[in-house]
Each structure stands twice: as structure tokens, then as C-alpha cells.
Motif scaffolding. Structure first.
Motif, PDB file in Angstrom:
ATOM      1  N   SER A 199      62.947  26.482  23.101  1.00  9.76           N
ATOM      2  CA  SER A 199      63.346  26.099  24.567  1.00  9.76           C
ATOM      3  C   SER A 199      64.681  25.280  24.316  1.00  9.76           C
ATOM      4  O   SER A 199      65.303  24.875  23.154  1.00  9.76           O
ATOM      5  N   GLN A 200      65.229  25.103  25.608  1.00 13.07           N
ATOM      6  CA  GLN A 200      66.557  24.433  25.543  1.00 13.07           C
ATOM      7  C   GLN A 200      66.537  23.119  24.897  1.00 13.07           C
ATOM      8  O   GLN A 200      65.775  22.301  25.324  1.00 13.07           O
TER       9      GLN A 200
ATOM     10  N   SER B 211      65.519  19.443  26.724  1.00 17.32           N
ATOM     11  CA  SER B 211      64.488  19.812  27.792  1.00 17.32           C
ATOM     12  C   SER B 211      62.900  19.317  27.212  1.00 17.32           C
ATOM     13  O   SER B 211      62.751  19.346  26.033  1.00 17.32           O
ATOM     14  N   SER B 212      62.085  19.304  28.158  1.00 21.68           N
ATOM     15  CA  SER B 212      60.866  18.999  28.073  1.00 21.68           C
ATOM     16  C   SER B 212      60.098  20.177  28.623  1.00 21.68           C
ATOM     17  O   SER B 212      60.290  20.805  29.746  1.00 21.68           O
ATOM     18  N   THR B 213      59.120  20.751  27.781  1.00 24.46           N
ATOM     19  CA  THR B 213      58.523  22.121  28.098  1.00 24.46           C
ATOM     20  C   THR B 213      57.300  21.839  28.877  1.00 24.46           C
ATOM     21  O   THR B 213      56.220  21.038  28.469  1.00 24.46           O
TER      22      THR B 213
ATOM     23  N   ASP C 298      55.955  18.288  27.717  1.00 23.56           N
ATOM     24  CA  ASP C 298      56.075  17.560  29.033  1.00 23.56           C
ATOM     25  C   ASP C 298      54.543  17.182  28.920  1.00 23.56           C
ATOM     26  O   ASP C 298      53.595  18.007  29.191  1.00 23.56           O
TER      27      ASP C 298
END
Length: 322
Positions: free
Chosen positions: A113-114, A117-119, A291
Motif C-alpha cells: 500500500s501507499q 496511507s491506512s488500508t 484502518d
């Protein structure tokens, strides 16, 4: 409440079993391949019909699946992580018990993931290796089964019982060896990755909450905070009382096997290695952070145990081997 726990002898399963046993309202039955299971059954080779007959006899209200494999080639991972779940789903569809299914998924299903960021659960999964692919296939089977089911995507579990082959397990073992031999410095590789560590006891609390809830679909279970492995190593050194210097080896773009072994979730066989585009054995790239708002809102769950406490418990077990 009758609960059938599959994989009670595994890393997460042991703590889920402890959590459920402590609930006086739960009547627990353990099913698995080991001698410590109440009923021995191999999901990878057993028939759905045999499992259906057992479900009809026990009539659980909840089935929790903590079983699976984290190591091996693509074929073995598929058998234990995907075929096994297909057997569970088919048996539950045939059974008259009407049980709710709680499936343990994994953050590796998302892949890289980036950074920063929160997935969230609506992210498009792009697993970077056979382990993540096998777990994602299992999740898709559960979601498409038509059952009353929830999948808990657990990010990086930590705490007591952490496998020696996991990133934090390897850190603790390397530090134990350094202290045992009196080394004044410890050289470690692959510490640049950032992972979302969640204590395994908090994971067990989430499984318990999910079994009592009406939540369906996918729910992330993590701390909601990415931690760099080098920072975890520094905390572990403080907890262990290691006064030597920590030196991080530079991780090249395509690290050799020796460096790959310092990081990772599952480790695959050389002949079944994941795509070379991801130089991390877990296929998750340099960053993962969950997330966890859905877990808070739908399960009433929040992580309680911080990483320092998890690392202290990991070190206590490693220190016993000195």
C-alpha cells in the motif's frame, strides 16, 4: 453458546481458545489435526460430507476458523488456506445447524500500500505472494458462500507465542544470540519495512466480539499504526537490556536470501517464491497500516495492548532459551 473452534493449536487459535474458555456462556469444542483437539479432522483432505455430519451432531451456533498454513509452496498454501475453507463453507451450507462463521483472514491479502496511507476494507486486494493469494481466495469463498459470516483481516500479530520465523521472532532470537555470546554490536537487515503490529491477545478479543456480533463482510484487525522494524528493534533492545550497538544492513533492491530471511510473514520455498517485484517475503512492500474504524464501529473493539508490552512478552520467551 456452542462454539466449534478450528485450529485451536495454532498461534492465534491458542489465544482464541483461552478467551472462549474464560467465557462461562461458551461451550467449546476444538477440531483440528493435532492430538490436543477434541476431534481430529484434516480440512485439506477431509470431505465436506464428513464435516457436515459432525456439525449436525454438535450443532454449534458459531464456527471459528483459525486454521491455516503460513509457510510452504503455493500448492501447500492453497490446500491448507483455500481448499480447507471451501470444505468448511460447503459443510456449513449442507448442515442444519445454521452456524455463524468467523474466518481469520490476513493483512497480506491487501498486498503493498501507499506509504502513509491506512488500508480500509474497501481497498482492492493485490497480494504480492502465494500466501496472500491463498488467503484472499479463502476470503472470496466465505463472502460468496451466502452464509452468516465475517472475515477478520488480521495484520501483523505479535506478543507471547510469536513464531520464531516472524519478523519480531527473528529480532528476538538475534538479540538473544548476541547477548549470549557477548557481542557488542548486532547487525540486522531488512529493518526499513513498516508494519501494523497487533497483540495476539487483542486479536482473540476481536474474534470473541465477532462471534457475538451481527457484523458481516470484512473487518480489519490491527493497531491502526505502522511501526518501522528498526524502531521495534530499538524497543526490544531496551526491554532486553541489550547495551550493544544496533547496525542496520542496507537492504538492496533485490535482497539476497540471507536478508530476505530477516523480514516477512510466511516464507515460501525457493521454487515457489513470490513475484520479484516485491522484495519482501510477505508480499506487502515497505508499508502496511490498517484502518480499524470498522472494528470499532461494528465490533466495539479497540486494541488495548501496546507494542512495548508485546515485545516484552516476546523477549521473556526468547530469554528463557539463554
Amino acid at each position: 453458546m456452542r462454539v466449534l473452534l478450528i485450529g485451536a493449536g495454532g498461534y492465534i487459535g491458542r489465544f482464541v481458545a483461552d478467551r472462549l474458555i474464560a467465557d462461562p456462556a461458551v461451550q467449546l469444542t476444538a477440531l483440528g489435526r493435532g492430538d490436543d483437539a477434541d476431534v481430529r479432522f484434516d480440512l485439506a483432505t477431509g470431505s465436506p460430507g464428513a464435516l457436515t455430519r459432525f456439525l449436525d451432531a454438535v450443532h454449534p451456533g458459531v464456527v471459528i476458523n483459525c486454521a491455516g498454513a503460513t509457510r510452504g509452496g503455493a500448492r501447500e498454501l492453497t490446500r491448507h488456506n483455500t481448499v480447507a475453507v471451501a470444505t468448511i463453507c460447503e459443510a456449513l451450507r449442507r448442515s442444519s445447524c445454521g452456524a455463524r462463521l468467523v474466518q481469520i483472514g490476513c493483512g497480506a491479502e491487501y498486498g503493498p500500500s501507499q506509504p502513509g496511507s491506512s488500508t480500509a476494507e474497501d481497498a482492492v486486494p493485490r497480494p504480492g505472494g502465494p500466501y496472500g493469494v491463498s488467503k484472499l481466495a479463502a476470503t472470496e469463498l466465505v463472502l460468496g458462500s451466502g452464509l452468516d459470516a465475517v472475515v477478520l483481516r488480521v495484520f501483523s500479530p505479535a506478543g507471547p507465542g510469536t513464531p520464531a520465523g516472524s519478523p519480531l521472532g527473528r529480532l528476538a532470537e538475534a538479540m538473544r544470540r548476541a547477548m549470549q555470546s557477548g557481542d557488542a554490536e548486532l547487525k540486522l537487515g531488512g529493518l526499513g519495512a513498516q508494519r501494523d503490529f497487533v497483540d495476539v491477545r487483542d486479536v482473540a478479543r476481536a474474534v470473541h466480539a465477532a462471534s457475538l456480533s451481527a457484523a458481516q463482510g470484512v473487518v480489519n484487525i490491527g493497531s491502526g499504526r505502522a511501526v518501522r522494524l528498526r524502531d521495534a528493534a530499538a524497543v526490544l533492545a531496551r526491554v532486553a537490556g541489550y547495551g550493544g550497538a544496533l547496525h542496520e544492513l542496507d537492504a538492496p533492491q533485490a535482497p539476497p536470501v540471507a536478508l530476505r530471511a530477516t523480514l516477512g510473514h510466511p516464507r515460501t520455498d525457493p521454487d515457489h517464491a513470490g513475484p520479484s517485484a516485491y522484495p519482501y517475503p510477505d508480499g506487502c512492500g515497505s508499508w502496511q497500516q490498517a484502518d480499524v474504524r470498522t472494528a470499532r464501529d461494528r465490533l466495539g473493539w479497540r486494541p488495548r495492548i501496546n507494542l512495548e508490552e508485546s515485545l516484552a512478552d516476546i523477549w521473556m520467551e526468547a530469554a528463557c532459551r539463554i
